[in-house]
Design a protein around this motif. Sequence first.
Motif, PDB file in Angstrom:
ATOM      1  N   ARG A 139      25.225  16.160  -9.637  1.00  0.00           N
ATOM      2  CA  ARG A 139      24.667  15.753  -8.341  1.00  0.00           C
ATOM      3  C   ARG A 139      23.728  16.827  -7.797  1.00  0.00           C
ATOM      4  NH1 ARG A 139      29.640  12.909  -5.086  1.00  0.00           N
ATOM      5  NH2 ARG A 139      29.884  11.196  -6.552  1.00  0.00           N
ATOM      6  N   GLU A 140      24.111  18.081  -7.958  1.00  0.00           N
ATOM      7  CA  GLU A 140      23.267  19.173  -7.468  1.00  0.00           C
ATOM      8  C   GLU A 140      21.970  19.258  -8.264  1.00  0.00           C
ATOM      9  OE1 GLU A 140      21.849  22.171  -5.170  1.00  0.00           O
ATOM     10  OE2 GLU A 140      23.596  20.929  -4.775  1.00  0.00           O
ATOM     11  N   VAL A 141      22.057  19.096  -9.581  1.00  0.00           N
ATOM     12  CA  VAL A 141      20.851  19.112 -10.414  1.00  0.00           C
ATOM     13  C   VAL A 141      19.925  17.987  -9.985  1.00  0.00           C
ATOM     14  CG1 VAL A 141      19.939  18.798 -12.752  1.00  0.00           C
ATOM     15  CG2 VAL A 141      21.966  20.202 -12.401  1.00  0.00           C
ATOM     16  N   ASN A 142      20.456  16.762  -9.856  1.00  0.00           N
ATOM     17  CA  ASN A 142      19.631  15.612  -9.472  1.00  0.00           C
ATOM     18  C   ASN A 142      19.018  15.792  -8.088  1.00  0.00           C
ATOM     19  OD1 ASN A 142      19.944  14.226 -11.872  1.00  0.00           O
ATOM     20  ND2 ASN A 142      21.752  13.132 -11.180  1.00  0.00           N
ATOM     21  N   ALA A 143      19.754  16.396  -7.167  1.00  0.00           N
ATOM     22  CA  ALA A 143      19.218  16.645  -5.825  1.00  0.00           C
ATOM     23  C   ALA A 143      18.048  17.631  -5.890  1.00  0.00           C
ATOM     24  CB  ALA A 143      20.312  17.189  -4.914  1.00  0.00           C
ATOM     25  N   ILE A 189      16.033  18.252  -8.560  1.00  0.00           N
ATOM     26  CA  ILE A 189      14.874  17.792  -9.335  1.00  0.00           C
ATOM     27  C   ILE A 189      14.207  16.565  -8.719  1.00  0.00           C
ATOM     28  CG2 ILE A 189      15.642  18.815 -11.498  1.00  0.00           C
ATOM     29  CD1 ILE A 189      16.660  16.093 -12.384  1.00  0.00           C
ATOM     30  N   GLY A 190      14.932  15.827  -7.883  1.00  0.00           N
ATOM     31  CA  GLY A 190      14.332  14.687  -7.194  1.00  0.00           C
ATOM     32  C   GLY A 190      14.311  13.394  -7.979  1.00  0.00           C
ATOM     33  N   PHE A 191      14.962  13.342  -9.116  1.00  0.00           N
ATOM     34  CA  PHE A 191      15.115  12.104  -9.876  1.00  0.00           C
ATOM     35  C   PHE A 191      16.450  12.161 -10.595  1.00  0.00           C
ATOM     36  CE2 PHE A 191      12.667  15.024 -12.537  1.00  0.00           C
ATOM     37  CZ  PHE A 191      13.367  15.020 -13.740  1.00  0.00           C
ATOM     38  N   GLN A 192      16.858  11.033 -11.170  1.00  0.00           N
ATOM     39  CA  GLN A 192      18.169  10.946 -11.803  1.00  0.00           C
ATOM     40  C   GLN A 192      18.109  11.338 -13.270  1.00  0.00           C
ATOM     41  OE1 GLN A 192      21.036  10.093 -10.040  1.00  0.00           O
ATOM     42  NE2 GLN A 192      19.646  10.258  -8.317  1.00  0.00           N
ATOM     43  N   ALA A 193      18.792  12.406 -13.615  1.00  0.00           N
ATOM     44  CA  ALA A 193      18.941  12.811 -15.007  1.00  0.00           C
ATOM     45  C   ALA A 193      20.360  12.432 -15.432  1.00  0.00           C
ATOM     46  CB  ALA A 193      18.726  14.311 -15.159  1.00  0.00           C
ATOM     47  N   SER A 194      20.522  12.079 -16.684  1.00  0.00           N
ATOM     48  CA  SER A 194      21.848  11.704 -17.171  1.00  0.00           C
ATOM     49  C   SER A 194      22.661  12.956 -17.496  1.00  0.00           C
ATOM     50  CB  SER A 194      21.722  10.842 -18.434  1.00  0.00           C
ATOM     51  OG  SER A 194      21.219  11.629 -19.499  1.00  0.00           O
ATOM     52  N   ARG A 195      23.960  12.782 -17.568  1.00  0.00           N
ATOM     53  CA  ARG A 195      24.846  13.897 -17.912  1.00  0.00           C
ATOM     54  C   ARG A 195      24.469  14.447 -19.280  1.00  0.00           C
ATOM     55  NH1 ARG A 195      27.979  18.138 -16.352  1.00  0.00           N
ATOM     56  NH2 ARG A 195      26.341  17.726 -15.137  1.00  0.00           N
ATOM     57  N   GLU A 196      24.155  13.555 -20.237  1.00  0.00           N
ATOM     58  CA  GLU A 196      23.788  13.986 -21.589  1.00  0.00           C
ATOM     59  C   GLU A 196      22.502  14.808 -21.573  1.00  0.00           C
ATOM     60  OE1 GLU A 196      24.486  10.740 -20.792  1.00  0.00           O
ATOM     61  OE2 GLU A 196      26.526  10.739 -21.609  1.00  0.00           O
ATOM     62  N   GLU A 197      21.525  14.362 -20.788  1.00  0.00           N
ATOM     63  CA  GLU A 197      20.248  15.071 -20.686  1.00  0.00           C
ATOM     64  C   GLU A 197      20.453  16.458 -20.070  1.00  0.00           C
ATOM     65  OE1 GLU A 197      15.763  13.964 -19.126  1.00  0.00           O
ATOM     66  OE2 GLU A 197      17.460  12.996 -18.153  1.00  0.00           O
ATOM     67  N   VAL A 198      21.248  16.524 -19.007  1.00  0.00           N
ATOM     68  CA  VAL A 198      21.524  17.801 -18.343  1.00  0.00           C
ATOM     69  C   VAL A 198      22.310  18.725 -19.268  1.00  0.00           C
ATOM     70  CG1 VAL A 198      22.813  18.857 -16.435  1.00  0.00           C
ATOM     71  CG2 VAL A 198      21.353  16.873 -16.011  1.00  0.00           C
ATOM     72  N   ASP A 199      23.298  18.184 -19.981  1.00  0.00           N
ATOM     73  CA  ASP A 199      24.084  19.005 -20.906  1.00  0.00           C
ATOM     74  C   ASP A 199      23.221  19.580 -22.021  1.00  0.00           C
ATOM     75  OD1 ASP A 199      26.361  18.600 -19.419  1.00  0.00           O
ATOM     76  OD2 ASP A 199      27.256  17.144 -20.817  1.00  0.00           O
ATOM     77  N   ALA A 200      22.278  18.797 -22.531  1.00  0.00           N
ATOM     78  CA  ALA A 200      21.401  19.276 -23.601  1.00  0.00           C
ATOM     79  C   ALA A 200      20.527  20.425 -23.106  1.00  0.00           C
ATOM     80  CB  ALA A 200      20.529  18.138 -24.137  1.00  0.00           C
ATOM     81  N   VAL A 201      19.982  20.300 -21.910  1.00  0.00           N
ATOM     82  CA  VAL A 201      19.151  21.370 -21.354  1.00  0.00           C
ATOM     83  C   VAL A 201      20.026  22.582 -21.029  1.00  0.00           C
ATOM     84  CG1 VAL A 201      17.612  22.030 -19.468  1.00  0.00           C
ATOM     85  CG2 VAL A 201      17.428  19.760 -20.483  1.00  0.00           C
ATOM     86  N   TRP A 202      21.229  22.344 -20.505  1.00  0.00           N
ATOM     87  CA  TRP A 202      22.142  23.436 -20.177  1.00  0.00           C
ATOM     88  C   TRP A 202      22.513  24.227 -21.432  1.00  0.00           C
ATOM     89  CZ3 TRP A 202      23.421  26.713 -16.792  1.00  0.00           C
ATOM     90  CH2 TRP A 202      24.616  27.445 -16.879  1.00  0.00           C
ATOM     91  N   ALA A 203      22.690  23.541 -22.555  1.00  0.00           N
ATOM     92  CA  ALA A 203      23.016  24.228 -23.799  1.00  0.00           C
ATOM     93  C   ALA A 203      21.912  25.221 -24.160  1.00  0.00           C
ATOM     94  CB  ALA A 203      23.228  23.226 -24.929  1.00  0.00           C
ATOM     95  N   GLU A 204      20.667  24.819 -23.982  1.00  0.00           N
ATOM     96  CA  GLU A 204      19.541  25.708 -24.277  1.00  0.00           C
ATOM     97  C   GLU A 204      19.451  26.854 -23.274  1.00  0.00           C
ATOM     98  OE1 GLU A 204      15.681  24.065 -25.014  1.00  0.00           O
ATOM     99  OE2 GLU A 204      16.532  22.297 -25.988  1.00  0.00           O
ATOM    100  N   VAL A 205      19.590  26.524 -21.985  1.00  0.00           N
ATOM    101  CA  VAL A 205      19.486  27.552 -20.950  1.00  0.00           C
ATOM    102  C   VAL A 205      20.584  28.591 -21.128  1.00  0.00           C
ATOM    103  CG1 VAL A 205      19.712  27.972 -18.453  1.00  0.00           C
ATOM    104  CG2 VAL A 205      18.291  26.096 -19.274  1.00  0.00           C
ATOM    105  N   SER A 206      21.829  28.143 -21.306  1.00  0.00           N
ATOM    106  CA  SER A 206      22.932  29.088 -21.436  1.00  0.00           C
ATOM    107  C   SER A 206      22.850  29.874 -22.744  1.00  0.00           C
ATOM    108  CB  SER A 206      24.277  28.375 -21.300  1.00  0.00           C
ATOM    109  OG  SER A 206      24.426  27.386 -22.291  1.00  0.00           O
TER     110      SER A 206
END
Length: 131
Positions: free
Chosen positions: A91-95, A97-114
Amino acid sequence: MKFRSPTAQPLHVALTTGHTCVVPPEGAEIDQIFHREAISRGAIPGSITEDEKPVLATGFDRKALIAGAMNAMLEGANEEDFNKDGKPNLREVNARIGFQASREEVDAVWAEVSKNLDAGGEKTEGGATGA
């Protein structure tokens, strides 16, 4: 408002609330709750004619925007920005970025960032970290 698919194939739009719609190539009226996500996926608003060449996809990088939001969350060090498992709060990520990202999409980006943070990588343009 009327939208049409940017290609000859229908464009499927799904929200994290469970609502879905299909934007056909010939165009269709879609409910207002889908407008932002439809535009972020490349749907062409009805106010743009066939003769105009829309520049919708240029400069919009979903992955970079999501990574930028995650980096801002890391810098903010607000515990509510992250779940108990250490992943970013969707919810915080979507707030941010201003659009709806899926949990899978966020997890994939988080894997790279972390991964890049663990490796000591530096942030690059758009908030993503270097590999």
